[in-house]
Structure formats: structure tokens, C-alpha cells
Design a protein around this motif. Structure first.
Motif, PDB file in Angstrom:
ATOM      1  N   TYR A  84       5.665  -2.682  -7.773  1.00 52.43           N
ATOM      2  CA  TYR A  84       4.849  -3.276  -6.466  1.00 52.43           C
ATOM      3  C   TYR A  84       3.948  -2.589  -5.882  1.00 52.43           C
ATOM      4  N   ALA A  85       4.308  -1.520  -5.865  1.00 51.94           N
ATOM      5  CA  ALA A  85       3.339  -0.204  -5.135  1.00 51.94           C
ATOM      6  C   ALA A  85       2.808   0.329  -5.767  1.00 51.94           C
ATOM      7  N   SER A  86       2.599   0.420  -7.189  1.00 57.56           N
ATOM      8  CA  SER A  86       1.658   0.606  -8.336  1.00 57.56           C
ATOM      9  C   SER A  86       0.394   0.098  -7.689  1.00 57.56           C
ATOM     10  N   SER A  87      -0.609   1.147  -8.358  1.00 60.99           N
ATOM     11  CA  SER A  87      -2.025   1.618  -7.683  1.00 60.99           C
ATOM     12  C   SER A  87      -2.707   0.255  -9.316  1.00 60.99           C
ATOM     13  N   SER A 243      -2.411  -4.013  12.146  1.00 61.25           N
ATOM     14  CA  SER A 243      -1.047  -2.921  11.446  1.00 61.25           C
ATOM     15  C   SER A 243      -0.624  -3.718   9.669  1.00 61.25           C
ATOM     16  N   LEU A 244       0.610  -3.062   9.458  1.00 57.94           N
ATOM     17  CA  LEU A 244       0.862  -3.316   7.990  1.00 57.94           C
ATOM     18  C   LEU A 244       2.397  -4.010   8.246  1.00 57.94           C
ATOM     19  N   TYR A 245       2.504  -5.029   8.079  1.00 60.59           N
ATOM     20  CA  TYR A 245       3.753  -6.422   7.681  1.00 60.59           C
ATOM     21  C   TYR A 245       4.794  -5.699   6.336  1.00 60.59           C
ATOM     22  N   LYS A 246       6.015  -5.491   6.694  1.00 59.76           N
ATOM     23  CA  LYS A 246       6.611  -5.627   5.585  1.00 59.76           C
ATOM     24  C   LYS A 246       7.925  -5.936   5.749  1.00 59.76           C
ATOM     25  N   ASP A 295       2.202  -5.570  -3.616  1.00 58.66           N
ATOM     26  CA  ASP A 295       2.688  -4.852  -2.783  1.00 58.66           C
ATOM     27  C   ASP A 295       4.080  -5.501  -2.003  1.00 58.66           C
ATOM     28  N   GLY A 296       3.688  -6.677  -1.867  1.00 65.41           N
ATOM     29  CA  GLY A 296       5.054  -7.177  -0.604  1.00 65.41           C
ATOM     30  C   GLY A 296       4.571  -7.156   0.489  1.00 65.41           C
TER      31      GLY A 296
END
Length: 519
Positions: A84-87, A243-246, A295-296
């Protein structure tokens, strides 16, 4: 001696990792290694005999995703999270790019693409780190690992050889004149000669890099006031950056995200302000529908989420139905292989998964559809596919497995959070499917052996009967032989006993007669 080898292997691995990280740090700030570096790391793990340990992510002891994580680190630890985190990613059925160190993905497992059709993966407790051809494991997807920098243009050294990349792939079966020297590249992409200047490249990225360098030099020569204003601008930009939220985060913004996802139809749970697995799964569905990076993690894509033209869940489903194919009798692909594996886990498919949609697969699909209140067409359409990989999918015994399988395949509709998926599948990788197949096969054999009314297995049943008759016959023969030997032994003992008694009687009679004569 063995202990010394292991220590040397670990030291070598740590040295490689440190060097790769340092090299990557000088190239890009976000990367922790290179594609060629990851490929060499994986090869070293194989030749050094690293062990498979579930949850391991240190040199010498790794699991499948830990093999990658031990090299480059990053925010993604689990195999599915790395995908999921792949470019960039794609399906292997459409071909795999000529790139060293790509990540490889299949249901519940990841590996590393070495190049030239070869792959390395940390497989299981019995096999540890393996080195096989690309098609041996049935990999379904490739992806560029998010924490790694992949070269676009220029020279790359791998495993003692030099390769030349153009537009993100190394060239093969051709020649190039670089810096006045002509180089020939074979079918594996290896250069005929060592480049005089390995850092040379005709790519646009090199020129842009030079431009950036010159601008940096000029900025260094500028006044202190200019530097201060530039710094203030950077700070101002960083303050405006969202900001990032995960998964695992909490707060009012998470609550706002949940409300918006619920309004669009992606989220059906309670608005709690906690970014849990269900929220992550809903956000992934939104990202897939919106065409942004999947990437969720909620970041700059919230602008799309809050926009008026953000696609709803219903719109995404309708578009998906138009774009996605169906799978039916006669098809052959990796997607069919994934379907067969899932049907095996659910107990409907008892054969070896081959990727070919034959009569057995057709019957298994029909049985699944009937058990799950779907029209028994034998065709895997969108509704059947999503039901098959959902947490509510009913197995052959009528019970739900209570686990979903996130599969980023053609239908790309995960039902559970990626964190939950990584936990469920990493713990059971290489075991769950095998156990299900073995159990199903055993049940099938037992039913055939015990039933003499089945018209489908007369040959099998007769073979079982013959085998049982042979075993019974041997048992009778052995029992008869034991009886004969036992009888002979008993008779001999009886005769010997009688003979001894007669001898004692005769001796006693002779003594009495002698004593009477001379009395």
C-alpha cells in the motif's frame, strides 16, 4: 565454526545495510537504500543461510516482510502495508519491469525481485530464505518499496556487474555510446565493460540535479537576510502542510474524517474519533476510488476527500463494475489462482490450485454461490468475488470464517483494515492454505473409501477393498503360522514331559525290585 560463520554473516549484513543507507542518504532524503542494494541484501540473506522467524526483522532472522524491512526500514512493516505504501505497482501477469529490488506480493506473502526472472523470499520455518524463479511461488503483483530509491537513468552496479537504466528500467540486448565509449548489454542487461564514469547519465534528472546544485551554490553566496527570508518561507509552508493521520491516531480531525467517509458511504461504523482498522479500510477504498496514492494514511488527499466532486462509494462501485472483468470456464491467470486458493480455504475446492478455470473450479464456484445465497452461474463476477473475500463468506460447512482477506487485485475492495490483514496472514503464511487443502483432501478420500454407493469412484473403492483384503489375508496367514508353531511347541513339551515321567517311574520300580531281592 558454524557460530563464527553466523557472526560473520551478521556483521557483513550490518555493513551492507550501513553502506546502503549512507549511499541512499546522499541521493535522496526520503530513501533508505536502493533497488540494487535491496536485491544484493536479499541474495546475501540466501547465501548466508538466514533463518525464518515469524516477526523477525534483524539480519540473520527475518520473516517475509522483515527481509525487506531489515534493509530499508520505513513506516510499513507488514507485507500488505509495504504494498500500500509503494509509489508504483502492477500485475505480474502484465509483465514485470526490468528493475532490481522490486517488492513481490501474493496473498499473505512478499519477496524481493532480483532480476532476470529470479526472486528471494523468507518462506517458512522449514525452508527459511529461498531463491527461486519468479513463477515458482505464483507471485501476483510487483511494487516499488516506498522506503527505497529506484534509479531512473544512469549506471547501476549490482552483484559485481554494471547495468544501464533508461526510463526506470535497465536496457538489454543493445548497445549505447556513453561519454564517448560504446558499451554492449547482453540479454541479462550486463555491460560488456566497466564504465569509465559510473555516475554519468544522460537523463534529465542529472541535469536538474546540476541545476539544483548551482542554485544551492548561489544561495550560499547570497546575503544572510535572503537566507532568513527563505527559512521563514519554508517554515510557513511547513505550517500550512496538513498533518498525517494513520491507524492508531485519535482526535477531532479523525472524527471529521470518519464523518466524511460515512457521508460518502465508505464507512459504516460509529464515529469515535479513533483511526482504527475499519476507518483505515474505508480510507483505502476512498483512495482507490479517487485515484490517489493508496496507503491508508490521510494526508494531502483530504483535499479530495472534502471536495464536492469526491466520488461516493456507490459511484466507485458502478465504475468498478464497468472496469472489472469476470472469470469463467476456460480462463487462466494469477487471479484465477487466487480464487482457487480462497475457495480451498473455504472448503469448496479440494484440488491443487493451478490458475486454470476448469470444471472442478466451476463446480466449486457454483457451490460457493449456492452456500452464500448468490445465483449459481459458475462465473466469478464482482458480487461473487467480493462475497468470496469478505469476512462474512460462508464456508462449505455453513459457518463464516470471521476473517477477511484484503486482495488488491482487479476488484480491489478490501473488507478489513490492512493492519488486521497483515496480522492474520503473516501468522499463517504458507500454512493456512496447505492445511485446508490437506484436510479437504483427507475428507474426500475418507468419504470415497467408506461409500460403496458413489458412482464417481468405483475404481478407487475397488482399490481400497483390494488393499484391505490383502492386509486381511496376510493377517490370517501369519496367525495360522503362529498357531502351527505354537501347537508343535506344545506337543513337543507334552511328549518330553511324558517321557520324563516314564523314565522316573521305571527307575523307581527297578530300585524297589532290587531292594526286595536282597532283603
Amino acid at each position: 565454526m558454524q557460530r563464527s560463520k553466523k557472526i560473520a554473516s551478521v556483521l557483513l549484513s550490518v555493513t551492507m545495510l550501513s553502506g546502503a543507507c549512507a549511499a541512499a542518504g546522499s541521493t535522496t532524503a526520503h530513501a533508505s537504500g536502493t533497488g540494487a542494494g535491496l536485491a544484493e541484501w536479499a541474495l546475501n540473506a540466501y547465501y548466508s543461510g538466514w533463518s525464518y522467524v515469524y516477526g523477525g526483522a534483524t539480519p540473520g532472522t527475518v520473516d517475509c516482510s522483515g527481509l525487506i524491512y531489515s534493509y530499508c526500514g520505513g513506516n510499513a512493516r507488514g507485507g500488505d502495508s509495504q504494498l500500500y505504501a509503494s509509489s508504483e505497482s502492477g500485475y505480474i501477469s502484465n509483465g514485470i519491469p526490468r528493475v532490481h529490488g522490486l517488492g513481490l506480493h501474493m496473498d499473505g506473502h512478499v519477496g524481493v525481485y532480483i532480476g532476470d526472472g529470479m526472486a528471494v523470499d523468507a518462506r517458512n520455518d522449514d525452508e527459511d530464505v529461498c531463491y527461486d524463479t519468479l513463477d515458482y511461488m505464483g507471485w501476483t503483483q510487483w511494487y516499488k518499496v516506498g522506503a527505497i530509491d529506484y534509479i531512473e537513468n544512469g549506471w547501476e552496479q549490482f552483484n559485481g556487474d554494471y547495468y544501464y537504466y533508461e526510463n526506470g528500467e535497465y536496457i538489454v540486448n543493445t548497445s549505447r555510446t556513453i561519454d564517448g565509449t560504446t558499451y554492449y548489454f547482453d540479454s541479462k542487461g550486463r555491460s560488456s565493460d566497466t564504465p569509465s564514469n559510473p555516475s554519468s547519465s544522460n537523463s534529465s534528472s542529472s541535469s536538474s540535479s546540476s541545476d539544483n546544485s548551482s542554485s544551492e551554490i548561489s544561495s550560499d553566496n547570497s546575503s544572510t537576510n535572503d537566507d532568513s527570508s527563505s527559512t521563514e518561507e519554508v517554515k510557513e509552508e511547513s505550517q500550512t502542510e496538513p498533518s498525517l493521520y494513520k491507524n492508531g491516531d485519535e482526535g477531532d480531525e479523525v472524527k471529521k474524517i470518519q464523518e466524511r467517509l460515512k457521508e460518502l458511504g465508505y464507512y459504516t461504523g460509529e464515529v469515535t474519533g479513533k483511526f482504527d482498522d475499519a476507518t483505515e479500510a474505508a480510507y483505502i477504498q476512498f483512495q482507490q476510488a479517487a485515484g490517489v496514492a493508496v496507503d491508508g494514511i490521510s494526508g494531502t488527499d483530504r483535499d479530495v476527500l472534502y471536495s464536492d466532486d469526491c466520488p461516493t462509494y456507490t459511484d466507485a462501485q458502478a465504475l468498478l463494475a464497468e472496469q472489472t472483468p469476470t472469470y469463467q470456464l476456460g480462463d487462466q491467470s494469477n487471479a484465477v489462482l487466487t480464487i482457487q486458493n480462497r475457495l480451498a480455504i473455504l472448503g469448496f475446492f479440494n484440488e491443487i490450485a493451478t490458475g486454470y478455470f476448469g470444471e472442478t473450479t466451476l463446480q466449486a464456484v457454483e457451490a460457493f454461490q449456492l452456500a452464500n445465497n448468490l445465483e449459481a452461474t459458475g462465473i466469478v463476477d464482482q458480487a461473487t468475488y467480493q462475497a468470496m473475500f469478505s469476512a462474512t463468506a460462508l464456508s462449505n460447512n455453513g459457518y463464516a470464517l470471521a476473517t477477511s482477506v484484503e486482495y488488491t487485485g482487479p476488484y480491489a475492495m478490501p473488507q478489513g483494515g490492512s493492519s488486521q490483514f497483515v496480522l492474520q496472514n503473516t501468522q499463517n503464511q504458507n500454512y493456512a492454505h496447505s492445511a485446508a487443502v490437506v484436510a479437504s483432501a483427507a475428507n474426500k478420500v475418507t468419504k470415497k473409501a467408506l461409500s460403496n454407493t458413489s458412482a464417481d469412484a468405483p475404481v478407487f473403492f475397488s482399490a481400497v477393498v483390494k488393499r484391505n483384503l490383502n492386509v486381511g489375508l496376510w493377517f490370517v496367514v501369519v496367525l495360522a503360522l503362529l498357531s502351527v508353531f505354537g501347537g508343535v511347541f506344545i506337543i513337543k513339551n507334552v511328549k518330553a514331559s511324558k517321557k520324563a515321567r516314564r523314565a522316573r517311574s521305571k527307575k523307581s520300580y527297578t530300585r524297589v525290585k532290587t531292594e526286595a531281592r536282597y532283603w
